[in-house]
Design an enzyme around this catalytic site. Structure first.
Site, mmCIF file in Angstrom:
data_model
loop_
_atom_site.group_PDB
_atom_site.id
_atom_site.type_symbol
_atom_site.label_atom_id
_atom_site.label_comp_id
_atom_site.label_asym_id
_atom_site.label_seq_id
_atom_site.Cartn_x
_atom_site.Cartn_y
_atom_site.Cartn_z
ATOM 1 N N ASP A 293 0.838 -1.206 0.000
ATOM 2 C CA ASP A 293 0.000 0.000 0.000
ATOM 3 C C ASP A 293 0.870 1.252 0.000
ATOM 4 O O ASP A 293 2.015 1.232 0.450
ATOM 5 C CB ASP A 293 -0.889 0.001 1.259
ATOM 6 C CG ASP A 293 -0.063 -0.074 2.541
ATOM 7 O OD1 ASP A 293 0.929 -0.832 2.565
ATOM 8 O OD2 ASP A 293 -0.394 0.620 3.516
ATOM 9 N N GLU A 294 0.304 2.315 -0.487
ATOM 10 C CA GLU A 294 0.891 3.657 -0.369
ATOM 11 C C GLU A 294 2.381 3.702 -0.712
ATOM 12 O O GLU A 294 3.163 4.330 0.004
ATOM 13 C CB GLU A 294 0.682 4.196 1.052
ATOM 14 C CG GLU A 294 -0.787 4.343 1.379
ATOM 15 C CD GLU A 294 -1.041 4.768 2.811
ATOM 16 O OE1 GLU A 294 -1.877 5.643 3.006
ATOM 17 O OE2 GLU A 294 -0.411 4.212 3.737
ATOM 18 N N ALA A 295 2.753 3.069 -1.820
ATOM 19 C CA ALA A 295 4.160 3.114 -2.254
ATOM 20 C C ALA A 295 4.367 4.415 -3.031
ATOM 21 O O ALA A 295 4.756 4.399 -4.202
ATOM 22 C CB ALA A 295 4.479 1.879 -3.089
#
Ligand code: NGO
Length: 523
Positions: A328-330
């Protein structure tokens, strides 16, 4: 007066009257269906069963059946004061646990209650265990207390036949933002088990702390685990600690799903090993709550050596099927790098015998065959993002539903909730319950929906009391969405069953949020 006298007589008859004890409640069993999660089928009828001093708990000879009987005895003995021998012989009336082939699946059971006793039948030990949780809830809440209570101990008469809607019914605990000890995790496991949750997802690494020992990279924990949000001392699990959690969870029929979040959410690892950084410089440890600023160095070979070591060591101490790789949220990784990274990391998980779970951003890369994506969007998430998840599901990717504005236990209930966040909005008790996993993502095939999971992120959660307050009562709703047939879904009926859990939580020492949406009995 007549009623009080009647109660006293019943208390005396139950053999538990002690001078000075509070008058017993009227001797009436609660309704047979007053259980969370709602059982698949409830047929009330016949006499109630009264658990008495001379009762026994009859169990199969098999080890697991006997152990489940002993667990039940451990719950019932302190509050009833009865001996409740656990035995495979003799014909004393009481509670009987039977393992027998039947149409129960791996987790279902049948519970029959009548004058002569309560019999729980299941094909597999997990089903017996879940049946025992139902029996607990059919007994008065005071049965959960750890000192002798007056009783009487009545179970309504009738038959429950029960089996889960979804195989995956999870709860996640973020032990990275704040660290929680083995004892704290065990306490949460006990709470989850009462509601038939069968997956414990542990978020073991993030920017603020690395919490699981990896022998080949020891600084991950000795340095990367040395703090947490707000600058506290953090902590980590040795392999023995982790295995103790796994063992304890398994004894309550929960499977542990370990998560190593990557390529983002990795500051703790990057701080521990300079080589993992593209510029070779280790950043400082991080104790804030921002997200999206860190990334493993996707272009360096050492990154994949690191990932291989971590996954190999973690898989070796994880008997469960899954290994969660985050994803997530890279935000500090280009799309191309993200896809390339996931293409290399997923086969490593397979090499060590595990099935990949990733947050739903994984569907923007190439989910491996058999992989599962965990959806954490909102009702109003961008249509294109939802379409990508649905398309992956149509192509065979499984889905776990964790919509943040429904089931994130770290969201505030109301503006006044002292703990939690509100980036996904306010999630009151009704909102947390009132959605259907089966139709939540239109177009996703029913077979793709593996179940639901309620994550508890811990940026603002520090103590057991904090966990209690955020998880209860919403966790019960998540459990019901995962277990109960869609046909039982009804807020008005649910809130009454939920209200009956309040006294049980009080008896168990769980400090829940007394939402005004729920008709709790007076304390
Ligand atoms: C997001 C984020 C987490 C936060 C959480 C807080 C996911 C999957 N990534 O959920 O890092 O802790 O919100 O609610």
């Amino acid at each position: 007066m007549a009623r009080v006298l009647g109660s006293l007589l019943l208390v005396a008859a139950a053999g538990a009257f002690t001078a000075g004890a509070a008058p017993a409640p009227p001797a009436k069993a609660g309704p047979l269906g007053r259980v969370v999660p709602a059982p698949a089928s409830v047929t009330p009828g016949g006499s109630a069963y009264r658990l008495t001093r001379d009762a026994a708990i009859r169990v199969p000879d098999s080890g697991e059946g006997r152990r489940i009987g002993t667990q039940l005895a451990d719950i019932l003995r302190p509050s009833t004061g009865y001996a409740l021998p656990v035995t495979s012989h003799g014909h004393r009336s009481g509670i009987q646990l039977r393992l027998k082939s039947g149409p129960f699946g791996t987790e279902g059971y049948r519970l029959v209650s009548g004058r002569g006793g309560v019999t729980i039948t299941a094909a597999r030990p997990a089903g017996l265990f879940h049946g025992v949780q139902t029996l607990r809830q059919l007994l008065p809440a005071a049965v959960e207390k750890d000192s002798v209570q007056p009783g009487p101990w009545l179970v309504a008469g009738g038959t429950i036949v029960d089996t889960p809607r979804y195989a995956y019914r999870g709860a996640m605990l973020d032990v990275s933002r704040h660290f929680f000890t083995v004892e704290q995790v065990k306490r949460y496991i006990d709470q989850l088990a009462l509601y038939k949750i069968n997956q414990l997802h542990l978020h073991l690494s993030d920017d603020q702390g690395w919490r699981i020992a990896v022998n080949s990279w020891p600084r991950l924990t000795t340095y990367g685990g040395s703090t947490e949000v707000g600058g506290g001392k953090g902590g980590y699990y040795t392999k023995a600690d982790y295995q103790e959690i796994v063992r304890y969870a398994a004894s309550r029929y929960l499977e542990v799903v370990p998560e190593i979040d990557m390529p983002g959410h990795t500051n703790a690892a990057l701080a521990s090993y300079a080589d993992l950084n593209c510029d070779g410089v280790a950043p400082p440890l991080y104790t804030g709550t921002e997200v999206g600023f860190s990334s493993l160095c996707v272009g360096k070979e050492i990154t994949y050596d690191f990932v291989d070591d971590v996954i190999r060591e973690l898989a070796a101490i994880t008997p469960g099927r899954y290994l969660h790789i985050g994803g997530d949220e890279a935000h500090s990784t280009s799309h191309e790098d993200y896809v390339g990274f996931m293409d290399r990391v997923q086969p490593i998980v397979a090499k060590y015998g595990k099935t990949v779970i990733g947050w739903h951003q994984l569907t923007g890369a190439h989910p491996a065959k058999g992989a599962i994506a965990q959806y954490w969007g909102l009702d109003d998430t961008d249509a294109a993002e939802k379409a990508q998840v649905v398309k992956a599901a149509q192509n065979g990717t499984g889905l776990i539903l964790s919509p943040a504005d429904r089931i994130y236990l770290d969201m505030k209930y109301t503006e006044d909730t002292p703990l939690g966040q509100d980036w996904a909005g306010l999630v009151d008790v009704k909102r947390a319950y009132d959605w259907d996993p089966g139709s939540y993502l239109p177009g996703a095939p029913a077979s793709a929906i593996r179940g639901v999971e309620a994550p508890l992120w811990t940026e603002t959660i520090v103590t057991d009391a904090d966990i209690d307050y955020m998880a209860f009562p919403r966790l019960a709703g998540a459990a019901e969405l995962g277990w109960s047939p869609a046909a039982t879904h009804d807020w008005d009926a649910y809130k009454v069953r939920l209200a009956a859990q309040g006294p049980r939580w009080e008896a168990l020492g769980i400090g829940y949020y007394r939402s005004p949406q729920v008709p709790w009995p007076a304390k």
